[in-house]
Design an enzyme around this catalytic site. Structure first.
Site, PDB file in Angstrom:
ATOM      1  N   ASP A 269       0.910  -1.291  -0.174  1.00 35.67           N
ATOM      2  CA  ASP A 269       0.003   0.112  -0.137  1.00 35.67           C
ATOM      3  C   ASP A 269       0.761   1.290  -0.049  1.00 35.67           C
ATOM      4  O   ASP A 269       2.001   1.365   0.421  1.00 35.67           O
ATOM      5  CB  ASP A 269      -0.934  -0.227   1.292  1.00 35.67           C
ATOM      6  CG  ASP A 269      -2.397   0.747   1.000  1.00 35.67           C
ATOM      7  OD1 ASP A 269      -2.299   1.598   0.026  1.00 35.67           O
ATOM      8  OD2 ASP A 269      -3.172   0.638   1.907  1.00 35.67           O
TER       9      ASP A 269
ATOM     10  N   ASP B 265     -10.995   2.213  -3.181  1.00 39.50           N
ATOM     11  CA  ASP B 265     -11.336   2.069  -1.641  1.00 39.50           C
ATOM     12  C   ASP B 265     -12.996   1.938  -1.739  1.00 39.50           C
ATOM     13  O   ASP B 265     -13.573   1.759  -0.534  1.00 39.50           O
ATOM     14  CB  ASP B 265     -10.766   2.925  -0.778  1.00 39.50           C
ATOM     15  CG  ASP B 265      -9.496   2.659  -0.345  1.00 39.50           C
ATOM     16  OD1 ASP B 265      -9.067   1.614  -0.497  1.00 39.50           O
ATOM     17  OD2 ASP B 265      -8.794   3.434   0.448  1.00 39.50           O
TER      18      ASP B 265
HETATM   19  C1  GLA Z   1      -5.648   1.899   2.158  1.00 34.94           C
HETATM   20  C2  GLA Z   1      -5.927   0.728   1.372  1.00 34.94           C
HETATM   21  C3  GLA Z   1      -7.243  -0.030   1.899  1.00 34.94           C
HETATM   22  C4  GLA Z   1      -6.556  -0.597   3.188  1.00 34.94           C
HETATM   23  C5  GLA Z   1      -6.282   0.730   4.255  1.00 34.94           C
HETATM   24  C6  GLA Z   1      -5.451   0.115   5.232  1.00 34.94           C
HETATM   25  O1  GLA Z   1      -6.914   2.852   2.390  1.00 34.94           O
HETATM   26  O2  GLA Z   1      -6.749   1.046   0.057  1.00 34.94           O
HETATM   27  O3  GLA Z   1      -7.518  -1.166   1.206  1.00 34.94           O
HETATM   28  O4  GLA Z   1      -5.508  -1.692   3.044  1.00 34.94           O
HETATM   29  O5  GLA Z   1      -5.412   1.501   3.593  1.00 34.94           O
HETATM   30  O6  GLA Z   1      -5.126   0.938   6.189  1.00 34.94           O
END
Ligand code: GLA
Length: 738
Positions: free
Chosen positions: A466, A536
């Site tokens: 990420d 997301d």
């Molecule tokens: C980001 C990612 C999510 C999740 C969060 C965790 O927003 O896109 O899918 O993994 O971080 O903190």
């Protein structure tokens, strides 16, 4: 065929795809496209033609036919009003550059051909190689430049696009993607007008949330899916970019694509080389659909990590439990995942932390040790338990980042990005800071951290990588005072090195590129990653739009699409489980919810969806995409289908997108099938009490493509389960004559 026969076929294939250079013409060709350049020694390199593949006679007639004859890669200065991809301040302050051809080199290796046109300034010791790579099985070509200075002292590069393409003015429309967090890849289609259209990113670290580094040009008016001359171009780069289309005077729109030069002037010392990222380009007479299919095939075969291996169905813990992680809870979640037929469990954020606990997004990033309060028996216990349930195990990490409240930051405050002498401006959680990958020690740390996590926990087969911050308070504590403007570029050179080193150590691990949702959707990173997290936002209705946009350049195999809870956590919309499953099935299917909170119906539909998906995933993941009805056309539905390369099988998706009483929906014509083939239709993921009228029946490909099937608008289920948003998935299988 005997060996001699085979050799001559190979030789013919080789010659067919070789760029041929006779006299001064360079013909760079793919199976169905041609790019023609004029490369006369001592003169500027000229762009003459890009379009469908043409032969020698037509090439010789290009001049009289009216070709652009524009400079293919011009330096600024000769006509200051000219649109030029390169601006250089030479070591003596001269701001003009005039590049002329010195030589053309062609290198044929392992199914690809690299054509390098060597140009140099006609006064200064300053060289630019204009490079093109083609593949014998792909209609996408890659082009970039390699800039080297041999001047005493340094030159300053102030603009350094990868390519500049003239497009004849006419009724040319452009299609590009814009958006924001949780609303990625919204399609924009507009006619090109006088002026400059710029699509750019300046976030510093991730680059695809607000807009995308890709454009399609429809040369015959409003973009169509399966008709019309169309150029597609994608800048393959992980950092700040700018694509602009400049229409100021004359007959051409000038399309330039490259690293965004804003606040990034680059000093190039003598003997150093500056390599611009590739622009991947294709041309198709089959509209946007043809361009997308060319990109998908090229991407799977030549870019995407493990692009030809089927992807597993996974369950990710994030929306199910967020930071609320504990061993019994995760073990039970993994058991439930296995009973749903899922093949891989991914433990998301919240599993790590030593001195600081990762109970929310304000602490512990950078401290990659298992939190023993939450997981007293370490990751090993979870991995063993996943394996005992017959599924694989994956883990979330964010190796480019730290939190101010972390042991990493306490030890190395000089490793983070900030302007020297200024206070930190933190990102996510009011706490997140970005590690400075221009610093080789920081890169060593990041490679070591990822390597250690994987080695110390044997059995991890998937990493969700990420990246949740852009750059704030621009500046490097590592780069010299006179190199601060290199930060954006050096960071990404460093990032690429980190990924290369991680991949060298762990070539088989599956990795997802995530950037706070869809912030890392770019071909420039997918060489190192198997897939990306699309957004997301997991709301199925909005996903129809976002996945539609994303599919313009990216194949389903790379597009993480998960079934999540209802009401949805981002939009609060309540959605039927079938609709959620059907939308996720059109990408790389996953689940992102707490299975023990599912209703019986949700459980049953999900289980069935996973089973059906596993049966047809090769068609979706490796098939050719046809976008049939766009949700952006607002006709009440969206529809798309994938057809296997041999046209033996297809999977058809149909979603309602707007619902009004009395609405008449269009019948969708299918595409991509074999006209004479007979296909049997079976509904997948069925919830209706009665079968569809055409269930089990066979139709010819030509009937399905010229007429289509009238899909019942509603589901035949008892009243309490009726819902406005219906959807269908049909499996088409060709009947083979005995
Ligand atoms: C980001 C990612 C999510 C999740 C969060 C965790 O927003 O896109 O899918 O993994 O971080 O903190």
């Amino acid at each position: 065929m005997n060996i001699r026969g085979k050799l001559s076929v190979l030789l013919l294939v080789f010659i067919y795809h070789m760029p041929y250079i006779y006299g001064k013409t360079v013909h760079i060709c793919t199976p169905s496209t041609s790019l023609v350049l004029e490369a006369k020694k001592g003169e500027e390199l000229k762009y003459v033609y890009y379009g469908t593949r043409i032969g020698d006679t037509d090439i010789q007639g290009l001049g009289p036919a009216g070709s652009p004859y524009a400079c293919a890669y011009a330096g600024y200065g000769k006509y200051p009003d000219e649109v030029t991809p390169l601006s250089v301040i030479h070591s003596d302050g001269n701001m003009t550059t005039r590049l002329v051809v010195r030589d053309v080199e062609v290198d044929n290796a392992g199914g690809s051909v690299l054509t390098r046109i060597k140009t140099s300034d006609d006064v200064y010791p300053f060289d630019v190689d204009v490079c093109y790579r083609t593949y014998e099985d792909s209609d996408v070509l890659e082009t970039w430049t390699e800039i080297t200075s041999r001047e005493k002292g340094y030159v300053t590069l102030t603009r350094y696009d990868s390519a500049c393409i003239p497009i004849h003015i006419g009724n040319v429309w452009v299609c590009h993607m814009s958006g924001g967090w949780a609303n990625e890849a919204r399609i924009v289609e507009e006619p090109l007008q006088p002026g400059v259209l710029t699509v750019r990113n300046k976030e510093g670290i991730r680059n695809s949330q607000t807009s995308r580094a890709e454009m399609m040009f429809s040369l015959d008016g409003k973009p169509q899916e399966e008709n019309g001359a169309t150029i597609g171009a994608a800048l393959c780069y992980s950092g700040n970019y700018a694509l602009d289309v400049d229409t100021y005077t004359g007959r051409y729109h000038y399309f330039r694509a490259g690293i965004n030069p804003d606040n990034s002037s680059y000093r190039l010392d003598s003997g150093r080389r500056f390599v611009t990222p590739p622009v991947a380009m294709t041309f198709s007479m089959d509209g946007k659909g043809g361009v997308s299919r060319n990109f998908h095939r090229w991407g799977r075969n030549h870019v995407l990590c493990h692009g030809n291996s089927p992807r597993k169905v996974l369950l990710n813990s994030w929306e199910g439990v967020y930071f609320d992680i504990n061993e019994p809870g995760i073990v039970s979640m993994m058991n439930d995942a296995a009973s749903l037929g899922v093949e891989l469990f991914v433990l998301d954020d919240g599993w790590f932390g030593g001195k600081y606990q990762r109970s929310d997004d304000t602490k512990a990033l950078g401290d990659w040790v298992t939190d023993r309060h939450k997981l007293p028996n370490g990751l090993k216990a979870l991995i063993d338990s996943a394996h005992a349930s017959g599924i694989g195990f994956g883990l979330w990490i964010e190796p480019e980042m730290a939190d101010i409240s972390s042991e990493l930051y306490e030890k190395h405050p000089d490793w983070i990005i900030k302007a020297p002498g200024r206070a930190i401006v933190p990102g996510r959680g009011g706490a997140q800071v970005v590690l400075d990958f221009s610093n080789p020690r920081v890169r060593d740390y990041a490679v070591g951290a990822v390597d250690r996590i994987i080695r110390e926990n044997p059995g991890i087969e998937y990493i969700k990588w990420d990246s949740n911050s852009g750059i704030y308070m621009h500046g490097s504590q590592y780069l010299a005072r006179d190199r601060q403007s290199h930060l954006y570029i050096d960071w990404h050179n460093g990032f690429r090195e980190v990924l290369e080193r991680v991949r060298e150590k762990h070539p088989d691990i599956v990795m997802q590129a995530c950037g706070g949702g869809g912030g890392r959707v770019n071909w420039g990173v997918l060489k190192y990653f198997d897939e990306f997290w699309t957004s997301d936002n997991t709301d199925a209705l909005q996903r129809v739009y976002m996945q539609w946009g994303t599919s313009h350049f990216y194949p389903a195999i790379a597009m993480g699409a998960h079934i999540s809870a209802s009401p949805n956590h981002q939009t609060c919309r309540s959605m039927p489980i079938k609709y959620r499953a059907d939308v996720a099935m059109s990408g790389r299917l996953g689940i992102e919810l707490q299975p023990d909170k599912m209703t019986e119906e949700e459980y049953a539909v999900c289980r069935n969806a996973v089973k059906d998906y596993r049966d047809v995933r090769e068609v979706i993941q490796f098939g050719d995409l046809y976008r049939l009805k766009s949700p952006y056309d607002r006709q009440g539905i969206a529809s798309l289908m994938y057809v296997s390369p041999g046209k033996d099988e297809a999977v058809f998706f149909w979603y309602r997108t707007e619902v009004f009483a009395g609405q008449i929906l269009p019948v969708v014509r299918m595409a991509g099938l074999e006209a004479d083939g007979m296909y049997t239709v079976t509904e997948l993921n069925r919830i209706d009490d009665t079968a569809l009228p055409f269930e089990g029946k066979s139709y010819s490909g030509s009937f399905l493509m010229n007429n289509g099937l009238d899909i019942p608008y509603r589901h035949d289920v008892e009243a309490s389960r009726k819902n406005e948003l219906s959807s269908r998935v049909l499996h088409l299988k060709k009947i083979h004559a005995k």
